[in-house]
Write a protein that holds these residues in place. Structure first.
Motif, PDB file in Angstrom:
ATOM      1  N   GLU A 114       0.855  -1.185   0.000  1.00  0.00           N
ATOM      2  CA  GLU A 114       0.000   0.000   0.000  1.00  0.00           C
ATOM      3  C   GLU A 114       0.890   1.234   0.000  1.00  0.00           C
ATOM      4  OE1 GLU A 114      -2.186   1.815   3.562  1.00  0.00           O
ATOM      5  OE2 GLU A 114      -3.703   0.508   2.611  1.00  0.00           O
ATOM      6  N   ILE A 115       0.697   2.090  -0.995  1.00  0.00           N
ATOM      7  CA  ILE A 115       1.477   3.323  -1.126  1.00  0.00           C
ATOM      8  C   ILE A 115       0.726   4.494  -0.502  1.00  0.00           C
ATOM      9  CG2 ILE A 115       2.501   4.944  -2.777  1.00  0.00           C
ATOM     10  CD1 ILE A 115       3.837   2.180  -2.803  1.00  0.00           C
TER      11      ILE A 115
ATOM     12  N   ASN B  95      -3.405   5.558   1.050  1.00  0.00           N
ATOM     13  CA  ASN B  95      -4.782   5.201   1.385  1.00  0.00           C
ATOM     14  C   ASN B  95      -5.342   6.377   2.163  1.00  0.00           C
ATOM     15  OD1 ASN B  95      -7.161   4.239   2.519  1.00  0.00           O
ATOM     16  ND2 ASN B  95      -6.273   2.344   3.285  1.00  0.00           N
ATOM     17  N   GLY B  96      -6.051   7.254   1.437  1.00  0.00           N
ATOM     18  CA  GLY B  96      -6.583   8.429   2.111  1.00  0.00           C
ATOM     19  C   GLY B  96      -7.469   9.268   1.220  1.00  0.00           C
ATOM     20  N   LEU B  97      -7.822  10.429   1.738  1.00  0.00           N
ATOM     21  CA  LEU B  97      -8.695  11.339   1.018  1.00  0.00           C
ATOM     22  C   LEU B  97      -8.073  11.756  -0.309  1.00  0.00           C
ATOM     23  CD1 LEU B  97      -9.802  13.604   4.002  1.00  0.00           C
ATOM     24  CD2 LEU B  97     -11.069  11.710   2.951  1.00  0.00           C
ATOM     25  N   GLY B  98      -8.897  11.798  -1.329  1.00  0.00           N
ATOM     26  CA  GLY B  98      -8.429  12.218  -2.641  1.00  0.00           C
ATOM     27  C   GLY B  98      -8.020  13.681  -2.658  1.00  0.00           C
ATOM     28  N   SER B  99      -8.646  14.479  -1.800  1.00  0.00           N
ATOM     29  CA  SER B  99      -8.338  15.916  -1.763  1.00  0.00           C
ATOM     30  C   SER B  99      -6.874  16.176  -1.405  1.00  0.00           C
ATOM     31  CB  SER B  99      -9.260  16.638  -0.784  1.00  0.00           C
ATOM     32  OG  SER B  99      -9.127  16.091   0.520  1.00  0.00           O
ATOM     33  N   LEU B 100      -6.296  15.350  -0.562  1.00  0.00           N
ATOM     34  CA  LEU B 100      -4.887  15.523  -0.188  1.00  0.00           C
ATOM     35  C   LEU B 100      -3.977  15.332  -1.399  1.00  0.00           C
ATOM     36  CD1 LEU B 100      -2.868  16.074   2.094  1.00  0.00           C
ATOM     37  CD2 LEU B 100      -2.926  13.631   2.635  1.00  0.00           C
TER      38      LEU B 100
ATOM     39  N   ILE C 204       5.413   8.188  -6.730  1.00  0.00           N
ATOM     40  CA  ILE C 204       5.186   7.227  -5.640  1.00  0.00           C
ATOM     41  C   ILE C 204       5.846   7.751  -4.366  1.00  0.00           C
ATOM     42  CG2 ILE C 204       5.698   4.877  -4.847  1.00  0.00           C
ATOM     43  CD1 ILE C 204       3.464   5.221  -7.072  1.00  0.00           C
ATOM     44  N   ARG C 205       6.984   8.336  -4.520  1.00  0.00           N
ATOM     45  CA  ARG C 205       7.696   8.895  -3.368  1.00  0.00           C
ATOM     46  C   ARG C 205       6.846   9.958  -2.662  1.00  0.00           C
ATOM     47  NH1 ARG C 205      13.677  11.555  -3.836  1.00  0.00           N
ATOM     48  NH2 ARG C 205      13.612  12.599  -1.855  1.00  0.00           N
ATOM     49  N   LYS C 206       6.229  10.840  -3.449  1.00  0.00           N
ATOM     50  CA  LYS C 206       5.380  11.888  -2.880  1.00  0.00           C
ATOM     51  C   LYS C 206       4.146  11.278  -2.220  1.00  0.00           C
ATOM     52  CE  LYS C 206       4.004  16.161  -2.267  1.00  0.00           C
ATOM     53  NZ  LYS C 206       4.752  17.160  -1.515  1.00  0.00           N
ATOM     54  N   LEU C 207       3.559  10.259  -2.863  1.00  0.00           N
ATOM     55  CA  LEU C 207       2.391   9.595  -2.282  1.00  0.00           C
ATOM     56  C   LEU C 207       2.727   8.917  -0.960  1.00  0.00           C
ATOM     57  CD1 LEU C 207       0.749   8.139  -5.487  1.00  0.00           C
ATOM     58  CD2 LEU C 207      -0.265   9.835  -3.943  1.00  0.00           C
ATOM     59  N   LYS C 208       3.906   8.311  -0.873  1.00  0.00           N
ATOM     60  CA  LYS C 208       4.328   7.696   0.392  1.00  0.00           C
ATOM     61  C   LYS C 208       4.449   8.764   1.476  1.00  0.00           C
ATOM     62  CE  LYS C 208       6.720   3.579  -1.284  1.00  0.00           C
ATOM     63  NZ  LYS C 208       7.998   2.850  -1.341  1.00  0.00           N
ATOM     64  N   TYR C 209       4.981   9.915   1.120  1.00  0.00           N
ATOM     65  CA  TYR C 209       5.097  11.028   2.068  1.00  0.00           C
ATOM     66  C   TYR C 209       3.707  11.478   2.515  1.00  0.00           C
ATOM     67  CZ  TYR C 209       5.809  15.769   3.774  1.00  0.00           C
ATOM     68  OH  TYR C 209       5.770  16.906   4.531  1.00  0.00           O
ATOM     69  N   LEU C 210       2.801  11.655   1.562  1.00  0.00           N
ATOM     70  CA  LEU C 210       1.437  12.074   1.896  1.00  0.00           C
ATOM     71  C   LEU C 210       0.727  11.044   2.767  1.00  0.00           C
ATOM     72  CD1 LEU C 210       0.216  13.541  -1.517  1.00  0.00           C
ATOM     73  CD2 LEU C 210       0.886  14.811   0.537  1.00  0.00           C
ATOM     74  N   ASN C 211       1.016   9.767   2.536  1.00  0.00           N
ATOM     75  CA  ASN C 211       0.371   8.695   3.290  1.00  0.00           C
ATOM     76  C   ASN C 211       0.639   8.823   4.792  1.00  0.00           C
ATOM     77  OD1 ASN C 211      -1.335   6.363   3.106  1.00  0.00           O
ATOM     78  ND2 ASN C 211       0.450   5.110   3.592  1.00  0.00           N
ATOM     79  N   PHE C 212       1.812   9.346   5.153  1.00  0.00           N
ATOM     80  CA  PHE C 212       2.132   9.549   6.566  1.00  0.00           C
ATOM     81  C   PHE C 212       1.274  10.650   7.187  1.00  0.00           C
ATOM     82  CE2 PHE C 212       6.190   7.464   5.430  1.00  0.00           C
ATOM     83  CZ  PHE C 212       6.178   6.478   6.402  1.00  0.00           C
ATOM     84  N   GLN C 213       0.703  11.521   6.347  1.00  0.00           N
ATOM     85  CA  GLN C 213      -0.120  12.627   6.845  1.00  0.00           C
ATOM     86  C   GLN C 213      -1.597  12.245   6.992  1.00  0.00           C
ATOM     87  OE1 GLN C 213       0.525  16.165   4.489  1.00  0.00           O
ATOM     88  NE2 GLN C 213       2.703  15.741   4.331  1.00  0.00           N
ATOM     89  N   VAL C 214      -1.969  11.069   6.500  1.00  0.00           N
ATOM     90  CA  VAL C 214      -3.370  10.651   6.537  1.00  0.00           C
ATOM     91  C   VAL C 214      -3.733  10.180   7.949  1.00  0.00           C
ATOM     92  CG1 VAL C 214      -5.072   9.002   5.628  1.00  0.00           C
ATOM     93  CG2 VAL C 214      -3.341   9.985   4.103  1.00  0.00           C
ATOM     94  N   ASP C 215      -4.783  10.756   8.483  1.00  0.00           N
ATOM     95  CA  ASP C 215      -5.301  10.345   9.788  1.00  0.00           C
ATOM     96  C   ASP C 215      -5.861   8.924   9.666  1.00  0.00           C
ATOM     97  OD1 ASP C 215      -7.789  10.164  11.759  1.00  0.00           O
ATOM     98  OD2 ASP C 215      -6.391  11.666  12.561  1.00  0.00           O
ATOM     99  N   SER C 216      -5.695   8.111  10.686  1.00  0.00           N
ATOM    100  CA  SER C 216      -6.173   6.724  10.635  1.00  0.00           C
ATOM    101  C   SER C 216      -7.677   6.637  10.400  1.00  0.00           C
ATOM    102  CB  SER C 216      -5.783   5.960  11.901  1.00  0.00           C
ATOM    103  OG  SER C 216      -6.406   6.542  13.026  1.00  0.00           O
TER     104      SER C 216
END
Length: 158
Positions: free
Chosen positions: A102-103, A105-110, A130-142
């Motif tokens: 999983e790279i 999993n979150g809101l599309g708006s982000l 993919i690198r940017k998406l992995k970074y954004l993934n850390f910002q997604v609230d559970s």
């Protein structure tokens, strides 16, 4: 759907790719395009217990039990493309054994915010690494993630 059979078939496909590449050095047989997209949609729908819709819906591929529309992206490359802002996005990298990583999993708006200052490319698709998406993934609230289905307390994601 038989999760183990799906994983086994995807693994078999990649074994065939490896054999072909050994037989024909310098040639690449990497599955791509529609095949990778469809495989990814099936793997994600199964792992997260989503209702997979008919192919080519604009902006989403599946619906979660709660009604959330989900855009699924699968890749083996360094980026994925978005044509519109999804309600929710799940991006995966398919692994040769038939499982996936999983790279995002979150809101599309982000994800879509990353394109706010950019001019729409001529092909109508914004690329995001993919690198940017992995970074954004850390910002997604559970609470903003689609949870994988569970059996006996164990995740079926991979």
């Amino acid at each position: 759907m038989d999760k183990n059979k799906l994983k086994s078939l995807v693994g078999d496909l990649y074994n065939i790719v490896n054999e072909l590449e050994e037989m024909f050095p310098g040639r690449h047989f990497t599955p791509d395009g529609h095949m990778v997209g469809s495989l990814g949609e099936c793997l994600v729908a199964n792992a997260y217990d989503l209702e997979l819709l008919t192919a080519s819906n604009k902006g989403y591929d599946a619906i979660a039990k709660c009604g959330t529309k989900i855009e699924i992206k699968a890749t083996q490359a360094k980026s994925v493309a978005f044509c519109s802002e999804p309600e929710h996005a799940i991006v995966i990298n398919i692994l040769p054994d038939g499982s996936f990583e999983e790279i995002y999993n979150g809101l599309g708006s982000l994800v879509w915010q990353q394109f706010s200052e950019k001019k729409l490319p001529s092909n109508g698709q914004f690329q995001i690494s993919i690198r940017k998406l992995k970074y954004l993934n850390f910002q997604v609230d559970s609470n903003d993630r689609v949870k994988p289905k569970r059996t006996g307390g164990r995740s079926l994601r991979n």
